[in-house]
Design an enzyme around this catalytic site. Structure first.
Site, mmCIF file in Angstrom:
data_model
loop_
_atom_site.group_PDB
_atom_site.id
_atom_site.type_symbol
_atom_site.label_atom_id
_atom_site.label_comp_id
_atom_site.label_asym_id
_atom_site.label_seq_id
_atom_site.Cartn_x
_atom_site.Cartn_y
_atom_site.Cartn_z
ATOM 1 N N PRO A 365 13.743 43.685 -40.937
ATOM 2 C CA PRO A 365 14.759 44.266 -41.820
ATOM 3 C C PRO A 365 15.447 43.197 -42.654
ATOM 4 C CG PRO A 365 15.518 44.238 -39.545
ATOM 5 C CD PRO A 365 14.084 43.821 -39.511
ATOM 6 N N PRO A 366 16.162 43.593 -43.695
ATOM 7 C CA PRO A 366 16.851 42.614 -44.548
ATOM 8 C C PRO A 366 17.918 41.850 -43.779
ATOM 9 C CG PRO A 366 16.728 44.763 -45.621
ATOM 10 C CD PRO A 366 16.300 44.970 -44.211
ATOM 11 N N VAL A 368 17.663 39.143 -41.766
ATOM 12 C CA VAL A 368 17.405 38.517 -40.468
ATOM 13 C C VAL A 368 16.932 37.063 -40.618
ATOM 14 C CG1 VAL A 368 16.912 40.706 -39.329
ATOM 15 C CG2 VAL A 368 15.046 39.445 -40.414
ATOM 16 N N GLY A 369 16.809 36.580 -41.869
ATOM 17 C CA GLY A 369 16.487 35.167 -42.065
ATOM 18 C C GLY A 369 15.043 34.876 -42.370
ATOM 19 N N THR A 371 13.455 34.636 -45.389
ATOM 20 C CA THR A 371 13.291 33.685 -46.489
ATOM 21 C C THR A 371 13.776 32.296 -46.097
ATOM 22 O OG1 THR A 371 13.575 35.503 -48.064
ATOM 23 C CG2 THR A 371 13.834 33.254 -48.900
ATOM 24 N N SER A 687 9.445 61.594 -33.167
ATOM 25 C CA SER A 687 10.096 60.956 -32.020
ATOM 26 C C SER A 687 11.423 61.601 -31.644
ATOM 27 C CB SER A 687 10.324 59.464 -32.322
ATOM 28 O OG SER A 687 11.184 59.299 -33.421
ATOM 29 N N LYS A 730 14.648 50.610 -32.022
ATOM 30 C CA LYS A 730 15.496 51.709 -31.553
ATOM 31 C C LYS A 730 16.404 51.262 -30.412
ATOM 32 C CE LYS A 730 12.129 55.244 -32.909
ATOM 33 N NZ LYS A 730 11.204 56.298 -32.450
#
Length: 806
Positions: A365-366, A368-369, A371, A687, A730
């Site tokens: 996800p965006p 999280v480091g 790059t 789910s 999740k």
């Protein structure tokens, strides 16, 4: 095959009969006294020529009004030529080649035989001429103009002008000139139909003058081109002489100096043989191209790119594994799997000098480091770092470059990045590889197949350079938020490494070690000016951000630092301590509340877990039963799969009605409304099956669902719980939301290793294989025991945690 040739026959003494066969002509007209070959196509026309050659030897040749249309009676011109059949050559395809000689003009009186073998009755047409001065002037003028045409035309022999000069008859002169000029069928027909000799001469003179104008213009163009070529050659010779003089004087011009400089750079660039051969060829072209020519600039630009690329320049790797581990730990918290992979590469590189660079793909996800991790890898390896963003790229030429035939063409972004890096072994990050899209100019993801394939990228060919470049030493690192949008062939070429979202404690450590010091430095303040307590950071994490990464967390910390920086700038000298109670004063009211921790157990509300491209999320399923006729209402913008899960859950509840203490016909007397909040957001997937079933059964039995129990799993009609994807994300979402227990499919136990140990300790993970086990854990135990004792279908498979809770 040798053609069947008939013997030529003399045309002397032939007379034009009143009745004759007809030949159609689509592209040629034979004037009287002229002889020319004519291709005969069509069985009936070949037969007509053969019959004439053995009979009267005369046929009528008439042009068609519209050559594109079929041959019909109405399509024949009414003026034609009576021609004699001199010779017939039969061809292998059934056609024939006839040599015909014009006898006289004839006009059609009537058709005496219809198609397909037409015959006509004709009358002879004689020229009308007056021997006067005007006709004599027209005659001489046509001879003069025609002589000029012959002199200028490269296709007309000089003998034609001599023949025209010796023709005393004006009518024959007009016919002769018309047959020699390149006139259209309609124009020749005009000449043939004109019986007045003076008018015929005027008409042919007009056509001849037009041809003369065309030839004069073409001759002028040819002269100008020849003059320009001679000028260019003269300049070249003069330039060569100037070079010789300058060489004798020990001088050299600027152009020659640049050429010498380029030659030296080509020799020093370390080009491989194929590239060196191409560069030398372009140098030779440049030397022969004038400096003012546009081609000169194109060749120079190409050679500049060739010599500026790092063909043989490499950065030595830092093979100190201990130091590399220290650098990675300095820059990033946790992420042990990725750090181990980099250190393993270094270890192998240390043992084996020649090794192709790995191709890694960081998916997560965006925030999280992903790059920044690429920069840390480059720093740990001692290499240069290059990053290009592929988001929105839809042109193949962005990767492979444009061909040099296009104006302003350049190499692709891969070679542009290597030129900026100055080495052939940088860490090359291709950011947002999942956001490539195909366009009219091609599919850039297909172009990346060669770049990211270790078996091919040692000879990567950019369209602009058109010579192979070795990319095998480059360490490619790609990033993506999701894998689904990456084409399977491209995904197969990369080593996928998942980056999960961070837990609360991990975010706290990241904030203390990296985010807070960085923001203090960026805002010009230090630890002497501000102290952010741990509880204040936890408050920001829980109440002001809700994300898998730490991007918004850093943004909120920056807001606090700005406000403190303002106070310092205004003259405050005391140290500011920011505690949990002070955060609202800096950031305003809470943006998020902990629904799980702030709510009580309620009937019909179950807590589910969902996967999204930006990490896991907690969602709630609400069910309400009202008197009705057995309708199942589904709201909340649910997809088809989720709607089917709700129907399967209701069917399971009906099948277990007796064990649940419900009337067998309960579904006929009530309407069941299932709603998933955040109705504007589309939701889908299987789910949520056990979550919907728990919510429905809770509403039917009036039993509250335990608020701190989250669940995920697909349900079947028999109540079995099937495996799902995204368990790791999740469970992390459940941990962030404060859930104490998570129910998950028993077949997903293999995925527990990916969940951080801290989360596994703080959240009770209960595997379930049947819906009865879910109900025994999720429904409020005290109230459930007062209402009904549920039977467990497969007691022997019930997990320990589920047995204890029941």
């Amino acid at each position: 095959m040798i053609p069947d040739m008939m013997d030529p026959k003399s045309t002397e003494g032939l007379t034009v009969p009143e009745e004759m066969a007809v030949l159609p002509s689509k592209d040629a007209i034979i004037f009287p006294h002229m002889m020319m070959p004519l291709a005969i196509v069509g069985e009936q026309w070949v037969k007509a020529v053969e019959d004439a050659s053995t009979g009267t030897r005369v046929v009528g040749l008439f042009a068609l009004k519209d050559p594109e249309q079929d041959v019909t009676i109405d399509n024949f011109e009414r003026t034609g030529t009576a021609v004699a059949v001199v010779r017939v050559v039969h061809l292998p395809d059934g056609g024939a080649q006839a040599l015909l000689q014009g006898l006289s003009r004839v006009g059609i009186e009537e058709f005496v035989a219809e198609m397909p073998n037409p015959r006509v009755r004709v009358r002879g047409l004689d020229d009308h001429q007056d021997k006067n001065l005007e006709q004599e002037a027209l005659h001489r003028n046509l001879q003069t103009v025609f002589q000029k045409v012959v002199a200028l035309s490269p296709t007309l022999p000089n003998e034609l002008s001599i023949t025209a000069a010796n023709l005393p008859d004006g009518g024959r002169l007009g016919d002769f000139v018309s047959s020699a000029l390149n006139l259209s069928l309609a124009e020749k027909q005009q000449v043939l139909a004109q019986l007045d000799v003076a008018e015929r001469l005027r008409l042919v003179t007009g056509f001849t003058n037009r041809e003369l104008d065309v030839l004069e213009i073409g001759n002028r163009i040819q002269t100008e081109m020849k003059s320009q070529m001679e000028k260019t050659q003269r300049e070249y010779y003069l330039r060569e002489q100037l070079k010789a003089v300058q060489k004798e004087l020990g001088e050299i011009d600027e152009h020659e100096g640049e050429l010498s400089d380029l030659k030296r750079k080509v020799q020093e660039a370390g080009l491989p043989p194929e590239a060196l051969k191409e560069a030398e060829r372009e140098l030779d072209r440049l030397q022969r191209t004038p400096a003012a020519s546009p081609e000169n600039a194109l060749i120079r630009t190409y050679l500049d790119w060739m010599v500026s690329l790092p063909w043989q320049i490499s950065t030595p790797d830092s093979l100190d594994i201990t130091q590399a581990a220290r650098i990675l730990n300095e820059d990033h918290y946790d992420l042990e799997k990725i750090k181990d992979r980099i250190l393993e590469y270094l270890a192998v590189r240390k043992l084996r000098n020649e090794m192709r660079g790995p191709i890694l793909c960081f998916v997560g996800p965006p925030g999280v480091g992903k790059t920044s991790l690429g920069q840390s890898i480059a720093r740990a390896l001692g290499r240069k770092f290059i990053r290009i963003s592929l988001g929105g790229v839809r042109d193949e030429a962005d990767i492979r470059g444009h061909r040099r035939t296009y104006v302003g063409s350049l190499p692709g972004r891969i070679l542009q990045g290597l030129r900026r890096a100055g080495t052939n072994n940088p860490v090359f990050m291709l950011d947002e590889v999942d956001k490539l899209s195909a366009g009219l100019q091609g599919d850039p993801s297909a172009a990346l197949l060669e770049v990211l394939d270790p078996a091919q990228n040692f000879s990567f060919v950019d369209h602009y350079l058109d010579v192979p470049f070795d990319l095998s030493k480059v360490m490619f690192v790609t990033t993506a938020n999701v894998l689904d949008t990456i084409p399977a062939p491209l995904r197969d070429r990369m080593e996928i490494i998942q980056l999960p979202g961070y837990t609360e404690n991990e975010k706290l450590e990241i904030a203390k070690r990296y985010l807070v010091p960085r923001q203090l430095k960026e805002h010009g303040i230090g630890e002497k000016d501000i102290q952010l307590e741990d509880e204040a950071l936890r408050e920001i994490i829980n109440r002001y951000t809700r994300e898998a990464g730490v991007r918004n967390l850093e943004r909120e910390i920056a807001t606090v630092c700005r406000k403190v920086a303002r106070r310092v700038a205004e003259g405050l000298t005391e140290k500011t301590t920011v505690g949990m109670a002070d955060i609202a004063g800096y950031l305003g009211p809470w943006r998020f509340r902990q629904e799980i921790r702030d709510e009580d157990d309620e009937v019909g509300i179950a807590t589910g877990l969902a996967w999204t491209p930006v990490g896991g999320e907690v969602l709630f399923v609400e069910t309400s039963c009202t008197p009705g006729r057995g309708q199942l209402l589904l709201t909340g913008k649910l997809g088809d799969v989720m709607q089917e899960s709700a129907k399967a859950a209701l069917t399971y509840a009906r099948s277990r009605a007796e064990h649940l203490g419900l009337p067998v016909d309960f579904h006929e007397k009530c309407d069941i409304h299932v709603h998933v909040p955040a109705g504007a957001i589309p939701k889908d997937g299987p789910s949520a099956g056990i979550t919907i079933a728990t919510s429905i059964i809770s509403s039917l039995c009036k039993l509250p669902v335990h608020r701190e129990v989250g669940m995920t799993g697909e349900i079947t009609l028999r109540g079995k719980v099937l495996p799902i994807g995204g368990l790791k994300e999740k469970v992390l979402a459940a941990h962030r939301a404060g859930l104490q227990t998570v129910l998950y499919p028993q077949e997903n136990e293999k995925d527990l290793e990916e969940i951080p140990a801290q989360v596994r300790q703080e959240v009770k993970l209960v595997p379930v294989s049947h819906m009865d086990q879910v109900l025994n854990v999720a429904l409020w135990r005290e109230k459930r025991q007062e209402k009904v004792q549920l039977e467990v279908a497969q007691n022997e498979n019930l997990p320990q945690a589920a047995q204890q809770s029941s």
